[in-house]
Design a protein around this motif. Structure first.
Motif, PDB file in Angstrom:
ATOM      1  N   GLN A 101      -9.692   1.847  -3.073  1.00 19.78           N
ATOM      2  CA  GLN A 101     -10.451   3.091  -3.031  1.00 19.78           C
ATOM      3  C   GLN A 101      -9.544   4.231  -2.597  1.00 19.78           C
ATOM      4  O   GLN A 101      -8.637   4.044  -1.779  1.00 19.78           O
ATOM      5  N   HIS A 102      -9.790   5.426  -3.128  1.00 17.93           N
ATOM      6  CA  HIS A 102      -8.988   6.594  -2.772  1.00 17.93           C
ATOM      7  C   HIS A 102      -9.471   7.222  -1.474  1.00 17.93           C
ATOM      8  O   HIS A 102     -10.669   7.175  -1.147  1.00 17.93           O
ATOM      9  N   LEU A 103      -8.541   7.805  -0.770  1.00 20.97           N
ATOM     10  CA  LEU A 103      -8.865   8.516   0.456  1.00 20.97           C
ATOM     11  C   LEU A 103      -9.626   9.807   0.154  1.00 20.97           C
ATOM     12  O   LEU A 103      -9.377  10.448  -0.878  1.00 20.97           O
ATOM     13  N   LYS A 135      -1.997   8.490  -7.459  1.00 22.18           N
ATOM     14  CA  LYS A 135      -2.812   9.330  -6.568  1.00 22.18           C
ATOM     15  C   LYS A 135      -2.706   8.854  -5.130  1.00 22.18           C
ATOM     16  O   LYS A 135      -2.635   9.677  -4.190  1.00 22.18           O
ATOM     17  N   GLY A 136      -2.667   7.544  -4.916  1.00 20.89           N
ATOM     18  CA  GLY A 136      -2.529   7.019  -3.562  1.00 20.89           C
ATOM     19  C   GLY A 136      -1.223   7.439  -2.924  1.00 20.89           C
ATOM     20  O   GLY A 136      -1.173   7.819  -1.740  1.00 20.89           O
ATOM     21  N   LEU A 137      -0.130   7.378  -3.680  1.00 19.86           N
ATOM     22  CA  LEU A 137       1.169   7.817  -3.161  1.00 19.86           C
ATOM     23  C   LEU A 137       1.147   9.310  -2.845  1.00 19.86           C
ATOM     24  O   LEU A 137       1.664   9.746  -1.801  1.00 19.86           O
ATOM     25  N   GLU A 138       0.576  10.088  -3.718  1.00 22.54           N
ATOM     26  CA  GLU A 138       0.495  11.529  -3.470  1.00 22.54           C
ATOM     27  C   GLU A 138      -0.287  11.814  -2.192  1.00 22.54           C
ATOM     28  O   GLU A 138       0.102  12.682  -1.393  1.00 22.54           O
ATOM     29  N   ASN A 144      -5.903   2.777   1.282  1.00 24.43           N
ATOM     30  CA  ASN A 144      -5.036   3.470   0.324  1.00 24.43           C
ATOM     31  C   ASN A 144      -4.053   2.479  -0.294  1.00 24.43           C
ATOM     32  O   ASN A 144      -2.848   2.721  -0.371  1.00 24.43           O
ATOM     33  N   ALA A 145      -4.576   1.342  -0.727  1.00 23.66           N
ATOM     34  CA  ALA A 145      -3.774   0.281  -1.339  1.00 23.66           C
ATOM     35  C   ALA A 145      -4.269   0.024  -2.757  1.00 23.66           C
ATOM     36  O   ALA A 145      -5.478   0.074  -3.017  1.00 23.66           O
ATOM     37  N   VAL A 146      -3.347  -0.249  -3.658  1.00 26.89           N
ATOM     38  CA  VAL A 146      -3.640  -0.434  -5.083  1.00 26.89           C
ATOM     39  C   VAL A 146      -4.392   0.808  -5.590  1.00 26.89           C
ATOM     40  O   VAL A 146      -5.440   0.719  -6.212  1.00 26.89           O
ATOM     41  N   ALA A 165       0.832  -1.196   0.000  1.00 30.44           N
ATOM     42  CA  ALA A 165       0.000   0.000   0.000  1.00 30.44           C
ATOM     43  C   ALA A 165       0.871   1.252   0.000  1.00 30.44           C
ATOM     44  O   ALA A 165       2.039   1.241   0.429  1.00 30.44           O
ATOM     45  N   ALA A 166       0.288   2.370  -0.449  1.00 27.74           N
ATOM     46  CA  ALA A 166       1.023   3.636  -0.526  1.00 27.74           C
ATOM     47  C   ALA A 166       1.640   4.047   0.811  1.00 27.74           C
ATOM     48  O   ALA A 166       2.804   4.468   0.848  1.00 27.74           O
ATOM     49  N   PRO A 167       0.925   3.946   1.944  1.00 25.80           N
ATOM     50  CA  PRO A 167       1.554   4.343   3.213  1.00 25.80           C
ATOM     51  C   PRO A 167       2.750   3.475   3.590  1.00 25.80           C
ATOM     52  O   PRO A 167       3.670   3.960   4.255  1.00 25.80           O
TER      53      PRO A 167
END
Length: 490
Positions: free
Chosen positions: A172-174, A134-137, A128-130, A100-102
């Motif tokens: 899903q996006h935050l 945008k997830g990393l940002e 905030n995975a896959v 995941a991004a975090p």
């Protein structure tokens, strides 16, 4: 080479003589059935603490940011080190290739700061995975926004940032705007009260049925050292975590201490603790994309005088080479604490009604013992039998037999299996089911039934081929597990 398994004829000979231990509930046709019993209450696992139980030099806060659908549900929290000494940070993180991004952001932060951090920010309700670029940002925005609004630190850790953890639905996006709007309020309401610590533990929760907060105090030389731990997890639990990797859960947890430990040595201690705790639990055999255990050590613990009063004298950072005795004490205390936290996750397994310990002993190596224990603990057939209170030990033997152990195959004629009664039982003699590959002739079915009614169960598997031992903790599979996971997103 493929694992060496007992031959089909050998398995047939064993299973042919396995005693049939049936449950009392049957249909009119004589087929055994399992009632849909609810999980037991977990309220007694919620602990409260006095203010002095928590480590010095930390403040926490939590709020509702609109990530969870339920109005007012805590879903965003932060922890900040307020110590004026640099805060060491270590992490063990998922080995799932879909990190995941975090997880990626926290790994980068720890590398760039050489193992230092200001604290962490966590959200629940969305993993905030896959989630791509945008997830990393979004994960970077959570970290940088928090760090930029913290009071200036006197510590020489200009590169230290805020670590990030997320848990919830994958893909899903935050709602990042809502999260960023809430961060100033979180920082303004930071404090170190017991209620704030308990609220922070609630902000970790997804399908958890109770907040998992623990605190512990112990002596380390002339210091009174404190640990606080929070973790979450109830499903998608089969962690395999290691230290941050080059670019290359859901179980999340944090352990914060006011001891002073050098970052490299803190990472080594955390690796040791996680390998013997969180990496040895399983609820459903599914490794998460987000699994993360953080450990922070800010050195705020004071020394104690001859009357036991704490002073403000700063603690020098411990290292394994320079302080072997004190470091060994810290490492073992961390392991014990991590084990307690890890077991809370299993006890809160989705729909779980049983807490099951699988103990494998007399193995040639720890790795063999651990692999066999995990093979049994991840068996759906075994776990459903435990839910049905069905002493079908053939399922245990089956899972032992297909454990991939080449070049160290198991000898079927050396294996013994027993149910161990709880320590509170009036009869503490093990109930032997299989001895050196031979089924026991006269198994006490009534006693087996009584043992399986207990909430805490222990299975002992003796491989008869060495001196090493390992334990893995798991739970049963119930109707409720299917209900929860059949409608998780809704």
């Amino acid at each position: 080479m493929p694992p060496l398994l007992p031959s089909h004829s050998a398995v047939s000979r064993v299973t042919a003589v396995i005693p049939t231990l049936t449950r009392s509930a049957t249909t009119s046709a004589g087929t055994a059935v399992t009632p849909n019993k609810p999980p037991p209450s977990k309220d007694h696992y919620v602990h409260t603490y006095s203010p002095e139980a928590f480590p010095l030099g930390y403040s926490v806060s939590s709020t509702h940011a609109g990530i969870k659908k339920k109005s007012g549900a805590l879903d965003l929290g932060i922890l900040v080190s307020t110590s004026d000494t640099p805060t060491s940070a270590a992490a063990c993180m998922t080995r799932n290739v879909f990190k995941a991004a975090p997880v990626t952001v926290t790994s980068e932060l720890l590398r760039s700061s050489n193992g230092r951090a200001r604290g962490f920010i966590i959200n629940s309700g969305c993993a905030n995975a896959v989630t791509g670029k945008k997830g990393l940002e979004d994960a970077w925005s959570m970290s940088k926004s928090t760090t930029s609004q913290l009071p200036p630190s006197d510590a020489k850790e200009s590169d230290a940032g805020t670590l990030v953890m997320s848990t919830g639905v994958i893909g899903q996006h935050l709602p990042i705007s809502s999260i960023l709007e809430k961060i100033p309020g979180l920082i303004q309401t930071l404090d170190d009260s017991p209620k704030s610590w308990l609220d922070l533990s609630k902000s970790f929760m997804t399908t958890d049925t109770f907040p998992k907060l623990r605190a512990k105090t112990f002596k380390l030389g002339d210091r009174l050292v404190r640990l606080v731990g929070i973790d979450k997890g109830a499903g998608m639990i089969a962690p395999s975590m290691g230290p941050p990797q080059p670019p290359h859960a859901t179980l999340l947890g944090v352990i914060a201490t006011d001891a002073a430990i050098h970052p490299e040595d803190l990472q080594n201690a955390l690796n040791y603790a996680v390998d013997r705790s969180f990496n040895n639990i399983t609820v459903d055999g599914d490794m998460s994309t987000n699994d993360t255990i953080l450990c922070l050590a800010n050195g705020a613990a004071g020394s104690t005088d001859h009357q036991g009063r704490e002073t403000a004298e700063k603690m020098k950072e411990l290292t394994e080479n320079e302080n072997p005795q004190e470091f060994a004490i810290f490492k073992e205390q961390l392991r014990e604490f991590a084990e307690e936290l890890a077991q809370l996750v299993v006890r809160d397994g989705e729909g779980a009604t049983k807490f099951v310990t699988i103990c494998v002993k007399n193995a040639p190596t720890y790795e063999v013992a651990n692999a066999v224990a995990k093979s049994v603990a991840n068996s759906s057939l075994f776990k459903t039998a435990m839910y049905g209170e069905d002493a079908n030990w053939g399922r245990i033997l089956c899972a032992v037999g297909y454990t991939p152990l080449s070049p160290n195959p198991i000898s079927p004629t050396s294996v013994s299996v027993s149910f161990l009664p709880p320590s509170s039982s009036s009869n503490t003699e093990p109930l032997r089911l299989l001895t050196n590959g031979e089924p026991e002739a006269n198994i006490d079915e009534a006693r087996a039934s009584e043992l399986l009614k207990e909430e805490d169960l222990e299975i002992e598997i003796d491989l008869g081929d060495g001196k090493e031992e390992a334990k893995v903790w798991t739970c049963d599979f119930s109707h409720e597990y299917v209900t929860i996971n059949g409608s998780y997103r809704s």
